[in-house]
Design a protein around this motif. Structure first.
Motif: not given
Lengths: 317, 152
Positions: B38-41
């Motif tokens: 996923l893009q992000g955390t």
């Protein structure tokens, strides 16, 4: 199934390029490249329903077991093992005194770790087959548990010993002959048998390169190889040499029947001709294209021809 | 290092008893491992170890529930050639956020590797270290869009 190996050159080694770790199968080499991703990557696995969890999480679920920050990408590469092997394996010297006797190197050279062939290969970042090919190309051999490679003079002396043994025994080098017959004649000169066998392996026809009781020499490999070798012995000597003299020495060291086949065409790209003297170069020596001092003669140098040993390999086929 | 063996996956891997795999068949692997990107955390609350009594201190109790993964268009009765379901995957994070993503084939199959584990009684000579391929993963679940707010 044979397993894969991740290898790298020893960190102290500074062979041309910075060393990378590679993944090797038996026949192929892949460079490992670290890839960073700005995305979060999770490795997930089904997890046991957890009795203590909230209601919603009591059914079979998934659980992250790792969040790798970096992945490794594989890129197939075709690297030669030769520069690495040369770096790792010490040179074996043979000295010839005036009476035709040979003096072999006896002590292990300082500054080199003693490694068997397999141990050496473990330090070469190429696949097993490429290690083996390079090992044969540089005529490496094992002596007292360590790997060695002959100096050009040692190579030339060994080759000459093989040739004279064959001549005196009436052995046709391009037919299959028992190694033992040849060895009996060479033994007294003191050459390590492994070195003699390594030379035979280097010159063996592609189809039976395996060492064994029988050997034969591939004429089309032997002629260019010898030409290049003799030319290489000229390296460093500032002696000017007539191409015709060089050619004569070349022919004199071939079996009688092969004499006529030697030709400068076989070693194109390894020398320059200036008037009628011959000049050897190797690995960039004498090839700087910008220098004009040597360009008055007939230059056979082309920019792509610096890897001379690869040239020979092609002509040898 | 200079040479480290990397062992190929063992046939019949996943010999350990794995819990039922809730993922669609396509994403299932013998060991149960799958990839999610996923893009992000994901920000997790700090784990407070003192809250947990020793008897519950096992891996499962340290897991932090994140949310739910939903394949809205997937049905196990769909024929395998029907791939339309792969276009939409939801990841509900917490109570108020939803990520929309998809199932994507990896450009190259990806091997998951780890240090080789030795069964007890096997002595490893020296510092010999070996690696093994645990699994080869061919698909990933990818969330490349920003989370949307959803009502609880």
């Amino acid at each position: 199934m044979k397993s894969l190996t991740i290898k790298s050159a020893p960190t102290t080694s500074s062979v041309s390029a910075p060393s990378h770790a590679v993944l090797c199968t038996t026949g192929e080499t892949f460079q490992l490249r670290q890839v960073h991703s700005s995305n979060s990557i999770f490795l997930i696995q089904p997890s046991q329903p957890n009795d203590t969890a909230e209601e919603a999480f009591r059914s079979p679920g998934l659980c992250t077991i790792a969040a790798p920050k970096v992945t490794l990408e594989l890129h197939r590469v075709a690297t030669s093992s030769v520069p690495h092997l040369r770096k790792l394996i010490p040179t074996f010297h043979v000295q010839e005194d005036g009476d035709g006797d040979f003096e072999m190197m006896t002590s292990w050279p300082t500054g080199f770790e003693k490694r068997s062939k397999q141990e050496t290969f473990a330090h070469v970042p190429t696949c097993e087959e490429e290690c083996e090919r390079g090992w044969i190309e540089i005529v490496a051999f094992e002596l007292n548990g360590g790997s060695m490679r002959p100096s050009i003079w040692a190579l030339l002396s060994t080759y000459k010993a093989i040739l004279s043994a064959a001549t005196s025994q009436g052995i046709q080098l391009d037919s299959r002959f028992p190694v033992e017959d040849l060895w009996q004649m060479i033994e007294d000169d003191g050459f390590p048998r492994a070195l003699v066998e390594a030379v035979l392996a280097r010159l063996a026809p592609e189809e039976h390169i395996t060492r064994g009781e029988w050997a034969s020499i591939d004429k089309s490999k032997c002629i260019p190889w010898l030409g290049a070798l003799i030319l290489e012995t000229e390296q460093g000597s500032n002696r000017e040499r007539f191409a015709s003299d060089f050619l004569k020495e070349w022919k004199d060291n071939l079996p009688e029947a092969w004499r006529a086949s030697a030709s400068l065409d076989f070693i194109k790209g390894s020398y320059t001709l200036k008037n009628s003297t011959i000049c050897f170069y190797r690995d960039g020596v004498n090839t700087t294209s910008t220098t004009s001092s040597t360009s008055t003669g007939i230059s056979k140098v082309t920019s792509g021809s610096r890897k001379w040993h690869e040239k020979f390999r092609n002509t040898g086929k | 290092m200079p040479s480290v063996p990397l062992h190929p996956p063992v046939k019949g891997r996943g010999g350990f008893v794995s819990p039922a795999n809730p993922l669609p068949q396509l994403l299932q692997t013998p060991s149960g491992l799958a990839l999610l990107e996923l893009q992000g955390t994901i920000n997790l609350p700090p784990i407070n170890l003192s809250d947990t009594s020793d008897e519950h201190l096992n891996a499962a109790s340290l897991e932090t529930p994140i949310g739910r993964l939903v394949f809205p268009d997937h049905s196990s009765t769909n024929p395998p050639e029907n791939t339309a379901w792969m276009k939409r995957v939801y990841l509900y994070v917490g109570k108020h956020q939803r990520l929309t993503g998809e199932v994507r084939k990896l450009p190259n199959p990806t091997a998951v590797i780890r240090r080789k584990e030795y069964s007890q009684g096997v002595t490893v000579l020296g510092e010999a270290e070996e690696l093994e391929i645990v699994e080869i993963v061919r698909w990933k679940i990818l969330f490349s869009q920003r989370p949307e707010p959803v009502g609880s």
